[in-house]
Design an enzyme around this catalytic site. Structure first.
Site, PDB file in Angstrom:
ATOM      1  N   ASP A  31       0.852  -1.190   0.000  1.00 29.08           N
ATOM      2  CA  ASP A  31       0.000   0.000   0.000  1.00 29.08           C
ATOM      3  C   ASP A  31       0.887   1.239   0.000  1.00 29.08           C
ATOM      4  O   ASP A  31       1.882   1.306   0.722  1.00 29.08           O
ATOM      5  CB  ASP A  31      -0.913  -0.008   1.230  1.00 29.08           C
ATOM      6  CG  ASP A  31      -2.057   0.986   1.104  1.00 29.08           C
ATOM      7  OD1 ASP A  31      -3.210   0.555   1.015  1.00 29.08           O
ATOM      8  OD2 ASP A  31      -1.772   2.218   1.088  1.00 29.08           O
ATOM      9  N   HIS A 102     -10.080  -5.580  -3.260  1.00 28.37           N
ATOM     10  CA  HIS A 102      -8.747  -5.831  -2.712  1.00 28.37           C
ATOM     11  C   HIS A 102      -8.859  -6.162  -1.240  1.00 28.37           C
ATOM     12  O   HIS A 102      -9.714  -5.636  -0.527  1.00 28.37           O
ATOM     13  CB  HIS A 102      -7.823  -4.622  -2.929  1.00 28.37           C
ATOM     14  CG  HIS A 102      -8.389  -3.332  -2.441  1.00 28.37           C
ATOM     15  ND1 HIS A 102      -9.333  -2.615  -3.154  1.00 28.37           N
ATOM     16  CD2 HIS A 102      -8.167  -2.625  -1.300  1.00 28.37           C
ATOM     17  CE1 HIS A 102      -9.655  -1.527  -2.478  1.00 28.37           C
ATOM     18  NE2 HIS A 102      -8.974  -1.511  -1.348  1.00 28.37           N
TER      19      HIS A 102
HETATM   20  P1  AMP Z   1      -9.660   1.162   0.105  1.00 27.71           P
HETATM   21  O1  AMP Z   1      -9.964   2.261   1.062  1.00 27.71           O
HETATM   22  O2  AMP Z   1      -9.982  -0.194   0.690  1.00 27.71           O
HETATM   23  O3  AMP Z   1     -10.277   1.370  -1.253  1.00 27.71           O
HETATM   24  O4  AMP Z   1      -8.094   1.149  -0.040  1.00 27.71           O
HETATM   25  C1  AMP Z   1      -7.404   1.634  -1.142  1.00 27.71           C
HETATM   26  C2  AMP Z   1      -5.961   1.618  -0.746  1.00 27.71           C
HETATM   27  O5  AMP Z   1      -5.196   1.745  -1.926  1.00 27.71           O
HETATM   28  C3  AMP Z   1      -5.547   2.754   0.182  1.00 27.71           C
HETATM   29  O6  AMP Z   1      -5.021   2.207   1.390  1.00 27.71           O
HETATM   30  C4  AMP Z   1      -4.479   3.503  -0.611  1.00 27.71           C
HETATM   31  O7  AMP Z   1      -3.406   3.961   0.181  1.00 27.71           O
HETATM   32  C5  AMP Z   1      -4.035   2.455  -1.609  1.00 27.71           C
HETATM   33  N1  AMP Z   1      -3.496   2.972  -2.877  1.00 27.71           N
HETATM   34  C6  AMP Z   1      -4.018   3.929  -3.674  1.00 27.71           C
HETATM   35  N2  AMP Z   1      -3.254   4.121  -4.762  1.00 27.71           N
HETATM   36  C7  AMP Z   1      -2.235   3.244  -4.658  1.00 27.71           C
HETATM   37  C8  AMP Z   1      -1.110   2.939  -5.466  1.00 27.71           C
HETATM   38  N3  AMP Z   1      -0.858   3.585  -6.623  1.00 27.71           N
HETATM   39  N4  AMP Z   1      -0.246   1.984  -5.047  1.00 27.71           N
HETATM   40  C9  AMP Z   1      -0.456   1.321  -3.896  1.00 27.71           C
HETATM   41  N5  AMP Z   1      -1.514   1.558  -3.076  1.00 27.71           N
HETATM   42  C10 AMP Z   1      -2.381   2.506  -3.451  1.00 27.71           C
END
Ligand code: AMP
Length: 121
Positions: A31, A102
């Site tokens: 993340d 995810h």
């Molecule tokens: P959610 O709130 O379950 O949709 O989590 C989405 C997660 O994706 C968050 O914890 C973000 O920090 C993570 N995220 C967003 N963009 C990226 C990226 N480019 N690479 C890795 N993690 C990401």
């Protein structure tokens, strides 16, 4: 027509991510805003396994959450991590921001030798 998300672009290697686990069906990467020492996101790779959210599961995709959990368990064993949390955020009200299903893997134990890169992949 499926709307492509940032995780489609990571899956398709269009944007960089620190990949820490990969199988034929599942990809996991760190993340970008970690909430624990080890914070990894697990996604299904195949288009037929794509789901925006847990809220969208149907008979054809009911296996996908279990597949992600199984991959997370295998990753933990590979990395020697014994304690962790697994979380799905469901819908905007559940804190979901990226609508590509995810599984969050969070642990205060360290993963992945060689400064953030998985040892064997
Ligand atoms: P959610 O709130 O379950 O949709 O989590 C989405 C997660 O994706 C968050 O914890 C973000 O920090 C993570 N995220 C967003 N963009 C990226 C990226 N480019 N690479 C890795 N993690 C990401």
């Amino acid at each position: 027509m499926i709307e492509r998300t940032i995780f489609h672009r990571i899956r398709d290697r269009e944007i960089p991510a620190t990949i820490v686990y990969e199988s034929e069906t599942v990809l996991a990467f760190r993340d970008i805003h970690p909430k624990a020492r080890t914070h990894v996101l697990f996604i299904a790779k195949r288009d037929e396994d794509f789901l925006p959210s847990i809220a969208d599961i149907d008979d054809a995709t009911a296996h996908v959450p279990g597949m992600l959990i199984h991959a997370a368990q295998r990753f933990a064993v590979e990395q020697g991590i014994s304690g962790y949390k697994l979380t799905f955020h469901v819908g905007k009200g559940g804190g979901q921001e990226v609508f590509y299903l995810h599984l969050h893997f969070l642990s205060e134990e360290q993963c992945c030798a060689h400064d953030g890169k998985a040892a064997e992949i």
